[in-house]
Design a protein around this motif. Structure first.
Motif, PDB file in Angstrom:
ATOM      1  N   GLY A  14      -8.699  -1.186  -1.650  1.00  0.00           N
ATOM      2  CA  GLY A  14      -7.346  -1.117  -1.128  1.00  0.00           C
ATOM      3  C   GLY A  14      -6.490  -2.325  -1.432  1.00  0.00           C
ATOM      4  O   GLY A  14      -5.285  -2.314  -1.156  1.00  0.00           O
ATOM      5  N   LYS A  15      -7.101  -3.350  -2.012  1.00  0.00           N
ATOM      6  CA  LYS A  15      -6.336  -4.549  -2.335  1.00  0.00           C
ATOM      7  C   LYS A  15      -5.513  -4.329  -3.606  1.00  0.00           C
ATOM      8  O   LYS A  15      -5.830  -3.476  -4.434  1.00  0.00           O
ATOM      9  N   ILE A  16      -4.481  -5.121  -3.737  1.00  0.00           N
ATOM     10  CA  ILE A  16      -3.566  -5.008  -4.883  1.00  0.00           C
ATOM     11  C   ILE A  16      -3.664  -6.286  -5.709  1.00  0.00           C
ATOM     12  O   ILE A  16      -3.626  -7.396  -5.171  1.00  0.00           O
ATOM     13  N   LYS A  17      -3.784  -6.106  -7.006  1.00  0.00           N
ATOM     14  CA  LYS A  17      -3.921  -7.251  -7.903  1.00  0.00           C
ATOM     15  C   LYS A  17      -3.017  -7.060  -9.109  1.00  0.00           C
ATOM     16  O   LYS A  17      -2.956  -5.968  -9.673  1.00  0.00           O
ATOM     17  N   VAL A  18      -2.310  -8.109  -9.486  1.00  0.00           N
ATOM     18  CA  VAL A  18      -1.496  -8.076 -10.704  1.00  0.00           C
ATOM     19  C   VAL A  18      -2.251  -8.866 -11.765  1.00  0.00           C
ATOM     20  O   VAL A  18      -2.386 -10.088 -11.680  1.00  0.00           O
ATOM     21  N   GLN A  19      -2.755  -8.139 -12.746  1.00  0.00           N
ATOM     22  CA  GLN A  19      -3.662  -8.706 -13.742  1.00  0.00           C
ATOM     23  C   GLN A  19      -2.959  -8.907 -15.074  1.00  0.00           C
ATOM     24  O   GLN A  19      -2.232  -8.021 -15.543  1.00  0.00           O
ATOM     25  N   THR A  20      -3.185 -10.055 -15.697  1.00  0.00           N
ATOM     26  CA  THR A  20      -2.682 -10.286 -17.052  1.00  0.00           C
ATOM     27  C   THR A  20      -3.572  -9.542 -18.043  1.00  0.00           C
ATOM     28  O   THR A  20      -4.787  -9.768 -18.089  1.00  0.00           O
ATOM     29  N   LEU A  49      11.448 -21.006 -27.311  1.00  0.00           N
ATOM     30  CA  LEU A  49      10.495 -20.228 -28.101  1.00  0.00           C
ATOM     31  C   LEU A  49       9.943 -19.114 -27.224  1.00  0.00           C
ATOM     32  O   LEU A  49       9.351 -19.369 -26.178  1.00  0.00           O
ATOM     33  N   PRO A  50      10.144 -17.838 -27.598  1.00  0.00           N
ATOM     34  CA  PRO A  50       9.830 -16.741 -26.672  1.00  0.00           C
ATOM     35  C   PRO A  50       8.339 -16.458 -26.563  1.00  0.00           C
ATOM     36  O   PRO A  50       7.620 -16.416 -27.546  1.00  0.00           O
ATOM     37  N   ILE A  51       7.913 -16.257 -25.321  1.00  0.00           N
ATOM     38  CA  ILE A  51       6.537 -15.831 -25.042  1.00  0.00           C
ATOM     39  C   ILE A  51       6.530 -15.137 -23.681  1.00  0.00           C
ATOM     40  O   ILE A  51       7.164 -15.588 -22.732  1.00  0.00           O
ATOM     41  N   TYR A  52       5.853 -13.997 -23.595  1.00  0.00           N
ATOM     42  CA  TYR A  52       5.739 -13.239 -22.350  1.00  0.00           C
ATOM     43  C   TYR A  52       4.282 -12.887 -22.119  1.00  0.00           C
ATOM     44  O   TYR A  52       3.510 -12.693 -23.067  1.00  0.00           O
ATOM     45  N   ASP A  53       3.919 -12.786 -20.842  1.00  0.00           N
ATOM     46  CA  ASP A  53       2.641 -12.196 -20.465  1.00  0.00           C
ATOM     47  C   ASP A  53       2.872 -10.714 -20.166  1.00  0.00           C
ATOM     48  O   ASP A  53       3.947 -10.323 -19.698  1.00  0.00           O
ATOM     49  N   ILE A  54       1.862  -9.896 -20.419  1.00  0.00           N
ATOM     50  CA  ILE A  54       1.924  -8.470 -20.079  1.00  0.00           C
ATOM     51  C   ILE A  54       1.020  -8.256 -18.876  1.00  0.00           C
ATOM     52  O   ILE A  54      -0.171  -8.573 -18.904  1.00  0.00           O
ATOM     53  N   MET A  55       1.627  -7.729 -17.793  1.00  0.00           N
ATOM     54  CA  MET A  55       0.924  -7.589 -16.529  1.00  0.00           C
ATOM     55  C   MET A  55       0.632  -6.119 -16.217  1.00  0.00           C
ATOM     56  O   MET A  55       1.327  -5.222 -16.697  1.00  0.00           O
ATOM     57  N   ASN A  56      -0.389  -5.911 -15.396  1.00  0.00           N
ATOM     58  CA  ASN A  56      -0.773  -4.568 -14.966  1.00  0.00           C
ATOM     59  C   ASN A  56      -1.016  -4.590 -13.451  1.00  0.00           C
ATOM     60  O   ASN A  56      -1.780  -5.409 -12.962  1.00  0.00           O
ATOM     61  N   TRP A  57      -0.328  -3.673 -12.741  1.00  0.00           N
ATOM     62  CA  TRP A  57      -0.482  -3.588 -11.289  1.00  0.00           C
ATOM     63  C   TRP A  57      -1.722  -2.748 -10.994  1.00  0.00           C
ATOM     64  O   TRP A  57      -1.731  -1.525 -11.248  1.00  0.00           O
ATOM     65  N   GLN A  58      -2.734  -3.382 -10.421  1.00  0.00           N
ATOM     66  CA  GLN A  58      -4.016  -2.717 -10.212  1.00  0.00           C
ATOM     67  C   GLN A  58      -4.276  -2.489  -8.731  1.00  0.00           C
ATOM     68  O   GLN A  58      -4.125  -3.388  -7.905  1.00  0.00           O
ATOM     69  N   TRP A  59      -4.652  -1.249  -8.423  1.00  0.00           N
ATOM     70  CA  TRP A  59      -4.990  -0.856  -7.060  1.00  0.00           C
ATOM     71  C   TRP A  59      -6.504  -0.763  -6.973  1.00  0.00           C
ATOM     72  O   TRP A  59      -7.124   0.177  -7.486  1.00  0.00           O
ATOM     73  N   LEU A  60      -7.114  -1.754  -6.357  1.00  0.00           N
ATOM     74  CA  LEU A  60      -8.559  -1.860  -6.344  1.00  0.00           C
ATOM     75  C   LEU A  60      -9.171  -0.869  -5.354  1.00  0.00           C
ATOM     76  O   LEU A  60      -8.509  -0.422  -4.400  1.00  0.00           O
ATOM     77  N   PRO A  61     -10.442  -0.501  -5.534  1.00  0.00           N
ATOM     78  CA  PRO A  61     -11.093   0.486  -4.640  1.00  0.00           C
ATOM     79  C   PRO A  61     -11.082   0.074  -3.171  1.00  0.00           C
ATOM     80  O   PRO A  61     -11.070   0.931  -2.293  1.00  0.00           O
ATOM     81  N   PRO A  73       0.816  -1.229   0.000  1.00  0.00           N
ATOM     82  CA  PRO A  73       0.000   0.000   0.000  1.00  0.00           C
ATOM     83  C   PRO A  73       0.842   1.269   0.000  1.00  0.00           C
ATOM     84  O   PRO A  73       0.416   2.292  -0.549  1.00  0.00           O
ATOM     85  N   ASP A  74       2.032   1.224   0.589  1.00  0.00           N
ATOM     86  CA  ASP A  74       2.876   2.418   0.614  1.00  0.00           C
ATOM     87  C   ASP A  74       3.400   2.786  -0.770  1.00  0.00           C
ATOM     88  O   ASP A  74       3.574   3.968  -1.087  1.00  0.00           O
ATOM     89  N   LEU A  75       3.653   1.763  -1.599  1.00  0.00           N
ATOM     90  CA  LEU A  75       4.269   2.012  -2.905  1.00  0.00           C
ATOM     91  C   LEU A  75       3.256   2.131  -4.036  1.00  0.00           C
ATOM     92  O   LEU A  75       3.586   2.626  -5.113  1.00  0.00           O
ATOM     93  N   MET A  76       2.021   1.660  -3.840  1.00  0.00           N
ATOM     94  CA  MET A  76       1.049   1.674  -4.928  1.00  0.00           C
ATOM     95  C   MET A  76       0.688   3.072  -5.425  1.00  0.00           C
ATOM     96  O   MET A  76       0.359   3.238  -6.604  1.00  0.00           O
TER      97      MET A  76
END
Length: 826
Positions: free
Chosen positions: A456-462, A442-454, A280-283
């Motif tokens: 206060g929870k933190i979720k890393v979403q693909t 064989l290269p493959i990556y997921d793209i993630m998004n750091w989400q700060w939910l209303p 929460p301090d860094l979000m």
């Protein structure tokens, strides 16, 4: 951690974040370095390797009758410790420990899973490569490790940074971010990424770097303060970071201290999934981060295996249990007794050994986001499949010297490298595992998004993926509706050095600044920017309008006229060809070498049709084809006329005493061969012309300021001249030979018709050269089309007009006697 087996695999993992080296002076007693700050996720990766080996040992289809063992070491995030561990694995000189069966000592391993750092992997692989000991990394991404000359036995199940860099540049392009800052760690991972990023960004033209800073190791407050100050003052709103999570921890402390918000962070795979930063301090600062993440996978039954982990309270100083006991102390904040060797006591109550992992909140059992672990799992299975393929070798059919096979008793590491290079299998999660010629997966990556939910929870979403396939190449997919943007607008930020110029203004690059930074000044005449001539300023200078594009169009009157004439000539050739075919048995057609006449009419038809290629918007294929088709079709036409002339000349000589021998050189086969040979020379000239300096479309702005003349440049003037010269040479030769026999004493003299047709042909093309040179733009194409049509009509009328007249209107003259000058009907 150790486990006995017929074949032992080594592993290098980050079990502790930091280490303290003892005093190495000659006066002090030698001591082991002390590691502290337990890394639960690193321990989970080590346990994943143990789980994979246990799973393989239970699999009757993979390595039957062979038991795999493991020997896993902690590198404490230090090159010296990791390097020492790797050498201990391959030479078997580690301190003694007891195997279950009572054997003493650590046998050398056949392969190593690790390391997790590019710098350590480079150092270790440099030595292991000398002995061809295979090393499969699950986390080292430096593109330099793809060099097979330096690292001949290195493989990895994680994509190279070269692909990660290109993926990030695609993200920048997707959101039109042309102005970004780049922060990298001071090691091989970061420095190689920086070089690759700068080179690829410049090549793609996707933007510019506002700044490039190298993050220091440790907590260098002064340097970190300077770097964050650079970020704060920069207008770039996007910050890309290639660094480890330990670097980010130190950096973010300073970011918080200076309260630098309003930045869009893009994370490399090294810290995208770092839970230690998702607080929460860094979000307020890191919320909305877009990150490149290792491919997520699922490993069935891994949780059950992890729940079976239990400390050994009676042998807590043994190598086999030291790591597990430290994990237990860290998780339950208790201490074992006696204290562990080389381990700082946790304090608190004594551990009973009955603590329950399911009743404690720990990320150790959160298996919803298995990424490095999945790569570890694939690395272990790759080594196992390579060993299994090697043991299935049939003696006498092997790949080695004298078709021999490798055996478990005399196995050389390089033999396992051979089979590892050919590994190809599919994981239970459905991913194919194989290595290219550089040892890269064989290269493959997921793209993630750091989400700060209303709440206060933190979720890393693909939110997307980037991958490379053999068919489609590199492909980026992003679901923008899923992305959380940490800005008041809830929209992607704008990150540009200079705003786009308004209508009526053009770019003027700022001196000493990257090309993305420019001023907007009023349009000068005919210009809008420094890199295009496609726009022209309006008379009021208040907007830039596209220039008119000029070329010989099918829809303008001149183009319509030329197109109609071309199609008319083609139709007439078709009609004449039909007449000759219908009357092919008549004396006139037979006397004039019907086969050559048919071929001549077909070539004239091609001449008329090739003129259509000079009309319409120039394209690469039309520019290349127009001159080749023109040159070859006209040479075919003139070659037929030349052979006809030679036949007439031979007949003329044969009519004289002793001249009958000349006819044997002009039979049907010789005539076809001569035409083919002469045409093949032109085909070779055109091919050489197209290969060396091909004609191509060109936007010419030299003729008019407010117009773009779209034309085909010939590419090679020499090629064009040689092609035309060859046609002219054949035409002049035909004219001269026909002129010599124009007085042949027959009623119907073919030589006179050829002489007249060649005279028209040569006159047209002699007039063409100066007219072509002096005609600008589309009129040069019109002149060339006119020359083609005029010369084609001249040949058609001169050679076939009199014959069609006789065949259709004076059939009484279409007799053998009339042709030979006897029985002429007036």
């Amino acid at each position: 951690m150790h486990k006995a087996g017929d074949v032992v695999l080594g592993g290098l993992f980050e079990i502790h974040f930091f280490s303290v080296f003892p005093d190495l002076s000659f006066t002090s007693e030698p001591q082991e370095p002390t590691c502290h700050d337990f890394d639960v996720l690193g321990f989970r990766q080590a346990q994943t390797m143990a789980f994979a080996i246990n799973e393989i040992n239970r699999n009757s289809n993979l390595l039957p009758n062979v038991t795999l063992g493991y020997s896993l070491y902690d590198n404490c995030v230090k090159l010296g410790i990791g390097f020492r561990a790797a050498l201990s694995l391959v030479n078997g000189q580690e301190e003694e420990f007891m195997f279950d069966k009572g054997c003493v000592g650590a046998p050398p391993v056949l392969g190593i899973v690790g390391d997790s750092s590019s710098t350590r992997s480079i150092a270790i692989s440099t030595v292991l490569g000398l002995y061809r000991v295979p090393m499969v990394s699950y986390f080292a991404t430096c593109s330099c490790l793809s060099d097979r000359q330096k690292f001949p036995s290195f493989f990895r199940t994680i994509p190279s940074d070269a692909f990660q860099v290109r993926a990030m540049i695609q993200i920048l392009k997707r959101f039109s971010w042309t102005w970004a800052g780049l922060l990298v760690s001071d090691d091989d991972y970061g420095l190689h990424a920086a070089r690759s990023f700068q080179a690829d960004l410049a090549q793609s033209g996707g933007g510019c770097l506002a700044y490039l800073e190298v993050l220091p190791w440790g907590n260098d407050r002064a340097e970190l303060r300077r770097i964050v100050d650079v970020m704060k003052k920069s207008t770039a709103r996007v910050v890309i970071v290639f660094a480890h999570e330990s670097h980010m921890i130190s950096l973010m402390k300073e970011v918080m201290r200076q309260n630098v918000t309003g930045r869009q962070w893009i994370a490399s795979e090294a810290w995208t999934a770092a839970a230690v930063l998702q607080t929460p301090d860094l979000m307020p600062y890191l919320g909305g981060t877009l990150g490149i993440a290792i491919r997520r996978g699922e490993i069935p039954s891994l949780k059950d295996f992890l729940l079976r982990i239990h400390p050994d309270l009676h042998h807590n100083n043994s190598y086999s249990n030291n790591m597990i006991n430290q994990f237990w102390e860290h998780t339950f904040q208790c201490r074992l007794t006696p204290p562990l060797a080389g381990w700082v006591e946790s304090g608190g109550a004594l551990c009973t050994g009955e603590e329950d992992l399911e009743n404690v909140e720990t990320e150790f059992l959160d298996l919803s986001n298995l990424r490095p672990e999945y790569n570890v799992y694939k690395a272990v299975y790759a080594l196992a499949h390579a060993l299994d393929d090697m043991l299935q070798c049939v003696p006498g059919r092997g790949p080695f010297n004298r078709r021999s096979c490798a055996t478990l008793q005399r196995l050389e590491p390089w033999q396992l490298v051979y089979y590892l290079q050919k590994v190809n299998f599919t994981t239970p999660f459905g991913d194919q595992v194989s290595f290219d010629e550089n040892g890269d997966a064989l290269p493959i990556y997921d793209i993630m998004n750091w989400q700060w939910l209303p709440d206060g929870k933190i979720k890393v979403q693909t939110v997307g993926a980037v991958k490379k396939s053999v068919i489609k190449g590199e492909e980026l997919t992003i679901d923008e509706d899923k992305i959380f943007w940490n800005f008041e607008s809830k929209e992607p930020p704008r990150s540009v050095c200079s705003q786009s110029c308004s209508p009526g203004f053009r770019k003027a690059r700022k001196k000493g600044q990257p090309e993305c930074c420019f001023d907007c000044i009023p349009c000068s005449e005919g210009k809008i920017s420094n890199n295009t001539d496609d726009f022209w300023s309006a008379p009021q200078r208040d907007q830039c309008v596209p220039k008119k594009i000029e070329f010989l169009s099918y829809h303008e009157p001149l183009g319509i006229c030329l197109k109609t004439t071309s199609l008319l000539g083609t139709s007439i050739c078709t009609v004449v060809l039909g007449i000759f075919i219908y009357h092919r048995s008549t004396p006139l057609v037979r006397a004039n070498n019907s086969e050559l006449s048919f071929l001549l009419l077909i070539s004239l038809k091609l001449c008329f049709l090739c003129s259509l290629l000079f009309i319409g918007r120039p394209r690469l294929w039309t520019c290349q084809l127009r001159h080749a088709a023109f040159g070859i079709s006209f040479v075919l036409c003139v070659s037929c006329i030349l052979v006809k002339t030679l036949v007439v000349l031979a007949v003329f000589k044969a009519s004289k005493p002793g001249g009958g021998a000349s006819l044997k050189w002009f039979g049907a086969m010789q005539q076809r061969g001569t035409v083919l040979a002469l045409t093949s020379i032109q085909a070779a000239i055109c091919t050489l012309w197209l290969v060396t300096s091909s004609p191509a479309p060109h936007k010419n702005t030299q003729y008019h300021n407010d117009k773009i003349v779209y034309e085909c440049v010939v590419g090679s003037t020499i090629g064009f001249a040689v092609s035309l010269g060859y046609i002219g040479l054949l035409a002049i030769l035909s004219f001269l030979l026909a002129f010599l026999v124009k007085n042949l004493p027959d009623n119907f003299n073919e030589a006179k018709l050829i002489t007249f047709s060649m005279l028209i042909f040569c006159a047209v093309w002699v007039a063409f050269v100066p007219a072509y040179i002096s005609s600008p733009g589309k009129y040069a194409d019109a002149v060339e089309v006119f020359a083609i049509l005029a010369s084609s009509f001249g040949l058609l009328v001169a050679l076939f007009g009199p014959k069609c007249y006789i065949i259709l209107l004076r059939p009484e003259r279409n007799t053998k006697k009339a042709i030979m000058g006897r029985g002429i009907t007036p």
